[in-house]
Design a protein around this motif. Structure first.
Motif, short mmCIF file in Angstrom:
data_model
loop_
_atom_site.label_atom_id
_atom_site.label_comp_id
_atom_site.label_asym_id
_atom_site.label_seq_id
_atom_site.Cartn_x
_atom_site.Cartn_y
_atom_site.Cartn_z
N LEU A 1 -15.90 42.71 64.05
CA LEU A 1 -16.13 41.64 65.02
C LEU A 1 -14.84 41.24 65.74
O LEU A 1 -14.85 40.96 66.94
CB LEU A 1 -16.75 40.42 64.31
N GLN A 2 -13.74 41.21 65.00
CA GLN A 2 -12.46 40.89 65.63
C GLN A 2 -12.08 41.97 66.65
O GLN A 2 -11.59 41.65 67.75
CB GLN A 2 -11.37 40.77 64.57
N GLY B 1 -14.09 41.47 69.71
CA GLY B 1 -13.55 40.36 70.49
C GLY B 1 -12.35 40.77 71.32
O GLY B 1 -12.21 40.40 72.49
N ARG B 2 -11.46 41.59 70.72
CA ARG B 2 -10.30 42.07 71.47
C ARG B 2 -10.72 43.00 72.61
O ARG B 2 -10.14 42.98 73.70
CB ARG B 2 -9.33 42.79 70.53
N GLU C 1 -13.55 42.86 74.27
CA GLU C 1 -14.10 42.03 75.33
C GLU C 1 -13.00 41.34 76.13
O GLU C 1 -13.05 41.26 77.36
CB GLU C 1 -15.04 40.98 74.72
N ALA C 2 -11.96 40.87 75.42
CA ALA C 2 -10.84 40.22 76.11
C ALA C 2 -10.12 41.21 77.03
O ALA C 2 -9.79 40.88 78.17
CB ALA C 2 -9.87 39.63 75.09
N ARG D 1 -21.21 44.39 74.71
CA ARG D 1 -22.34 43.52 74.32
C ARG D 1 -23.27 44.24 73.35
O ARG D 1 -23.77 43.64 72.39
CB ARG D 1 -23.09 43.05 75.56
N LEU E 1 -21.64 44.29 69.97
CA LEU E 1 -21.74 42.98 69.33
C LEU E 1 -23.13 42.77 68.76
O LEU E 1 -23.28 42.32 67.61
CB LEU E 1 -21.40 41.89 70.34
#
Length: 325
Positions: free
Chosen positions: A178-179, A182-183, A185-186, A247, A250
């Motif tokens: 998940l981390q 997140g990276r 997506e950033a 997405r 995720l």
């Protein structure tokens, strides 16, 4: 820090500012300049260097404007230092007819790549717009490289996610996955922002007719800018597809987490159901009523144990037969 470059033949070389004045340069790069350095450039070139606060404005009128014969263009450019999270910051291109001044407060590698490339290859750097187009091309190439790297990372993430629920899968925990999502997506958001700002600059350059107040694209430069526009549109499509992929990753990760949680709840439910009948039997025979015939039997206690085992095995077999386990 001030770095100045001039052309030697058709190649770029760095000037020694202790022996050469600034006005001999075709490209002057200001990286996190001090007030004294800004004053020196402004005095030598007679231009007004925008402040850091001005560069961070998001209005189009603050990012693209002409002033005293100088064309000011500001784009968001990604810098990805080693072992650190990528950062994005504004880079202002102050384009004069005969030179280019760039101002930034971070260290985009695309600017260094352009300087190295132009020093080793012949390029037609005759005007400030030539240098600006070369830098924009280096920025677009760098964004394409980042997108390619992110595509490979997404493939590795997909393998980690879809192997995470298997006992012999990867050792990556779902929280770590998940981390990483997140990276990703950033990073994709930063790439998209950079692509949008560069696309805006090139759209302005290619759609603005020749004007007397400041530089504009000439006939030989227009095909270069149009090719970069086409590349940018293609990269934005890739970035949009990668956003959909992130997405999906995720959603897939959350789905695997739900499956794991369901497996745990199912185990607890089965254990509770299996031990419910033995608990019922043990509760009945633990009441110790006086008129309970089985209390006087020699085989009463073994019979109760056998009934408990049978009442536990029968639900287990039933669940297996129904393929609920």
């Amino acid at each position: 820090m001030i770095t100045a470059f001039a052309t030697r033949g058709e190649r770029l070389h760095q000037l020694d500012l202790s022996n050469h004045p600034l006005h001999e340069a075709i490209w002057i790069d200001l990286e996190a300049p001090t007030q004294a350095e800004e004053d020196a450039v402004e005095a030598a070139l007679r231009i007004d260097i925008p402040t850091r606060e001005d560069m961070q404005e998001i209005e189009v009128s603050s990012r693209i404007y002409r002033e005293d014969g100088v064309l000011f263009l500001t784009a968001q450019v990604i810098a990805s230092p080693d072992a650190r999270e990528a950062e994005i910051g504004p880079v202002t291109f102050a384009v004069q007819p005969d030179r280019l001044v760039t101002v930034h407060y971070h260290h985009p590698r695309s600017l260094t790549y352009f300087a190295d490339w132009a020093a080793r290859h012949d390029m037609a750097l005759e005007t400030g717009l030539d240098a600006a187009l070369g830098l924009l091309e280096a920025i677009v190439d760098r964004l394409a490289d980042i997108l390619e790297g992110e595509t490979r990372q997404h493939e590795l993430l997909a393998k980690a996610i879809f192997a995470a629920h298997r006992p012999q899968g990867k050792t990556d925990t779902l929280s770590a996955v998940l981390q990483r999502i997140g990276r990703a997506e950033a990073m994709n958001g930063k790439v998209n922002e950079s692509l949008a700002t560069v696309l805006r600059l090139l759209t302005y350059l290619t759609s603005t007719p020749e004007v007397s107040d400041g530089p504009c694209l000439h006939a030989r430069q227009m095909p270069i800018a149009l090719a970069q526009l086409q590349d940018l549109r293609s990269l934005r499509e890739v970035a949009a597809a990668q956003a959909d992929k992130v997405r999906f990753l995720l959603d897939a990760t959350l789905g695997v987490i739900n499956i794991r949680q369901s497996d745990v709840i199912k185990i607890f439910s089965v254990v509770a159901f299996v031990f419910l009948p033995p608990t019922l039997i043990a509760s009945i025979y633990g009441m110790n009523f006086v008129h309970m015939p089985e209390l006087q039997w020699v085989w009463g206690y073994p019979m109760a144990l056998v009934l408990m085992v049978i009442s536990a095995v029968v639900p287990w077999v039933l669940f297996k037969w129904k393929k609920w386990l």
